[in-house]
Design an enzyme around this catalytic site. Structure first.
Site, short mmCIF file in Angstrom:
data_model
loop_
_atom_site.label_atom_id
_atom_site.label_comp_id
_atom_site.label_asym_id
_atom_site.label_seq_id
_atom_site.Cartn_x
_atom_site.Cartn_y
_atom_site.Cartn_z
N LYS A 254 -2.68 -8.62 -7.23
CA LYS A 254 -3.26 -8.76 -5.89
C LYS A 254 -2.69 -7.60 -5.08
O LYS A 254 -1.55 -7.64 -4.63
CB LYS A 254 -2.90 -10.10 -5.25
CG LYS A 254 -3.62 -10.36 -3.91
CD LYS A 254 -2.91 -9.70 -2.77
CE LYS A 254 -3.57 -9.97 -1.43
NZ LYS A 254 -3.85 -8.76 -0.65
N HIS A 255 -3.48 -6.53 -4.93
CA HIS A 255 -3.00 -5.36 -4.23
C HIS A 255 -3.33 -5.47 -2.75
O HIS A 255 -4.10 -6.33 -2.33
CB HIS A 255 -3.63 -4.10 -4.83
CG HIS A 255 -2.71 -2.92 -4.86
ND1 HIS A 255 -1.81 -2.66 -3.86
CD2 HIS A 255 -2.54 -1.92 -5.78
CE1 HIS A 255 -1.13 -1.56 -4.16
NE2 HIS A 255 -1.55 -1.09 -5.31
N CYS B 30 10.49 1.56 2.00
CA CYS B 30 11.57 0.59 2.20
C CYS B 30 12.92 1.23 1.99
O CYS B 30 13.90 0.86 2.64
CB CYS B 30 11.39 -0.60 1.25
SG CYS B 30 9.92 -1.58 1.56
N TRP C 201 0.80 -1.22 0.00
CA TRP C 201 0.00 0.00 0.00
C TRP C 201 0.82 1.27 0.00
O TRP C 201 0.31 2.36 -0.24
CB TRP C 201 -0.91 0.02 1.23
CG TRP C 201 -0.20 -0.33 2.50
CD1 TRP C 201 -0.22 -1.54 3.14
CD2 TRP C 201 0.66 0.51 3.28
NE1 TRP C 201 0.58 -1.51 4.27
CE2 TRP C 201 1.13 -0.26 4.38
CE3 TRP C 201 1.09 1.84 3.17
CZ2 TRP C 201 2.00 0.26 5.35
CZ3 TRP C 201 1.96 2.36 4.13
CH2 TRP C 201 2.40 1.57 5.20
N ASN C 202 2.13 1.20 0.30
CA ASN C 202 2.84 2.45 0.60
C ASN C 202 3.06 3.35 -0.62
O ASN C 202 3.01 4.57 -0.53
CB ASN C 202 4.16 2.18 1.34
CG ASN C 202 5.09 1.27 0.58
OD1 ASN C 202 4.67 0.44 -0.21
ND2 ASN C 202 6.38 1.40 0.84
N GLU D 105 11.08 -7.76 -3.47
CA GLU D 105 11.64 -6.53 -2.88
C GLU D 105 10.99 -6.40 -1.52
O GLU D 105 9.80 -6.12 -1.41
CB GLU D 105 11.34 -5.32 -3.77
CG GLU D 105 12.13 -4.08 -3.37
CD GLU D 105 11.34 -3.14 -2.47
OE1 GLU D 105 11.55 -3.21 -1.23
OE2 GLU D 105 10.54 -2.35 -2.98
N SER E 5 -5.09 -4.80 0.71
CA SER E 5 -6.54 -4.69 0.93
C SER E 5 -7.00 -3.30 1.34
O SER E 5 -8.19 -3.01 1.30
CB SER E 5 -6.98 -5.71 1.99
OG SER E 5 -6.81 -7.02 1.52
#
Length: 466
Positions: free
Chosen positions: A160-161, A268, A136-137, A234, A163
């Protein structure tokens, strides 16, 4: 986690979505496999025209998309606009460069003859259906940096992102559809984590890419390994930011603020551990703390806001636990260290700097996904390198020095997928991106990224025997 838009500024649920059922998942898989068999035969020019159209649409819609991202995960609106613009740039870059990046390679004539052939070439061919499990970031950029090269290489994608960003996820599927890509080229699957294993094990899925946490990476890599399928991971990062005596300390401190709190500290590749030589430690610590304390925390929709809320309530709780554990064991709070007053709703946390961090503290080794920096004093180049490598992660790194000998030592010895000198880590379509150790494997972006999901095929033709 329910599939829902929950505004982190207020904590209120705005929209909820039903997950795809088994029949819906099967329909998407069948369509993806069918499309893959025909889309792989399209030309680079045809793919480039489609991707360029998607870039044009995104550019036209950037403001609305930016607002959706901000509502869903809390990044400042200016940062959301920049993310949309970056995605447009990456799409156009791959549309322009994919054909040359995947051009047939020709071995040297002497090697062709030695191989007993009249001709040899290496061709890059698409693998087929690639599953992307995304976080999500950076809800737009993380997907586009996979989708742009994958589609230009002739693959098709299943997304698949996370939720908590369902509207952004649905927008992406719609964007590629409206750009004219064949139906099934890129599909958003509104699903939780439960069905991921079954989808990855399905023989119609050729490979997977994941950006996310180390546990999520381990789970996907384990399944893919069992099925002998290619993956690119990643994962987390705890990037060092090293300041040596020859550095421009004032500039390094100003940049350090941005490097730590970009995306509300939820990146990250954000610098997290600030390793400063004793000769300049006091000056850097003072300037860094002044800069962090001066940031405006507030509504991310306001143009003057520097730091918005964390994306989830559990994410803030994780940050608080790490900070509280460190303080209990003797860490010094130079600024921040609490929820900001005046924000009773939402999941805000103050920009924070902790000094006097020791190995006994969890924050010394665990990734902090929020606007919290740890500050270390070192007395030598050797100690700086050792401290920088004292982490299970190895995504990127930042070094500030004007000494060539310092730089060569860092380039030789830092355990990281990137080394950014006198500046902060950033990603660019032309530069490979990825890490080592528990930050994952494989590369995204550049020619390295587009070749990750290609079948590297040797084509050998016999020498004339007549």
């Amino acid at each position: 986690m329910p599939i829902a838009t929950v505004n982190p500024t207020t904590g209120r649920t705005l929209l909820s979505f039903d997950a795809l059922d088994e029949a819906g998942i099967e329909s998407c898989l069948a369509l993806a496999a069918s499309t893959a068999s025909s889309y792989r035969r399209t030309t680079f020019a045809e793919r480039a025209a489609l991707l360029s159209r998607a870039a044009d649409l995104l550019e036209e819609e950037a403001e609305d998309v930016a607002r959706t991202m901000t509502v869903e995960m809390g990044k400042p609106l200016a940062a959301a606009r920049a993310e949309a613009t970056k995605c447009v740039k990456a799409m156009r870059w791959y549309a322009a460069h994919a054909e040359s990046l995947l051009a047939d390679e020709q071995p040297a004539d002497a090697d062709v003859r030695d191989a007993g052939a009249s001709a040899v070439r290496v061709r890059y061919r698409p693998l087929g259906v690639v599953l992307a499990v995304m976080p999500w970031n950076f809800p737009l950029w993380q997907v586009v940096r996979f989708a742009a090269p994958a589609l230009m290489a002739g693959n098709v994608g299943l997304l698949k992102h996370s939720s908590n960003v369902p509207q952004t996820a649905l927008y992406l599927g719609d964007l590629f559809h409206r750009a004219g890509f064949p139906q099934g080229c890129f599909q958003t699957l509104l699903i939780g984590s439960g069905p991921v294993e079954r989808i990855l094990r399905d023989p119609r899925v050729a490979a997977a890419t994941l950006t996310g946490s180390e546990p999520a990476g381990r789970a996907v890599a384990s399944v893919a390994g069992d099925e002998v399928k290619k993956t690119v991971l990643e994962l987390g990062g705890s990037d060092p930011y090293i300041v040596m005596p020859s550095a421009d300390v004032a500039r390094a401190a100003r940049t350090a603020v941005t490097a730590r709190v970009q995306n509300n500290g939820q990146s990250c590749i954000a610098a997290k551990r600030f390793i400063v030589h004793a000769d300049v430690y006091e000056e850097f610590a003072r300037l860094f703390a002044e800069g962090m304390a001066a940031l405006t925390v507030g509504d991310p929709m306001e143009e003057t806001t520097d730091v918005g809320p964390l994306a989830t309530e559990s994410g803030r709780a994780d940050v608080e636990e790490l900070v509280d554990d460190a303080v209990r064991q003797g860490a010094t709070v130079l600024c921040g260290g609490r929820r900001p007053p005046g924000h009773p709703e939402g999941w805000f946390y103050e920009p924070t700097i902790l000094a006097d961090v020791t190995p006994a503290m969890r924050i010394d080794l665990e990734e902090t996904f929020g606007p919290v920096a740890t500050l270390y004093r070192v007395g030598s180049l050797d100690e700086a390198v050792d401290r920088a490598n004292h982490t299970p992660f190895g995504l990127s790194s930042n070094v500030w020095t004007r000494e060539d000998s310092d730089l060569e030592r860092f380039v030789r010895d830092l355990d990281a997928g990137g080394i950014f000198v006198n500046g902060m880590t950033a990603s660019h379509p032309a530069l490979p991106f990825g890490g080592v150790k528990r930050s994952g494997y494989g590369r995204e972006l550049s020619g390295h990224g587009i070749r990750e999901f290609c079948n590297i095929t040797t084509v050998w033709q016999a020498a004339d025997q007549g």
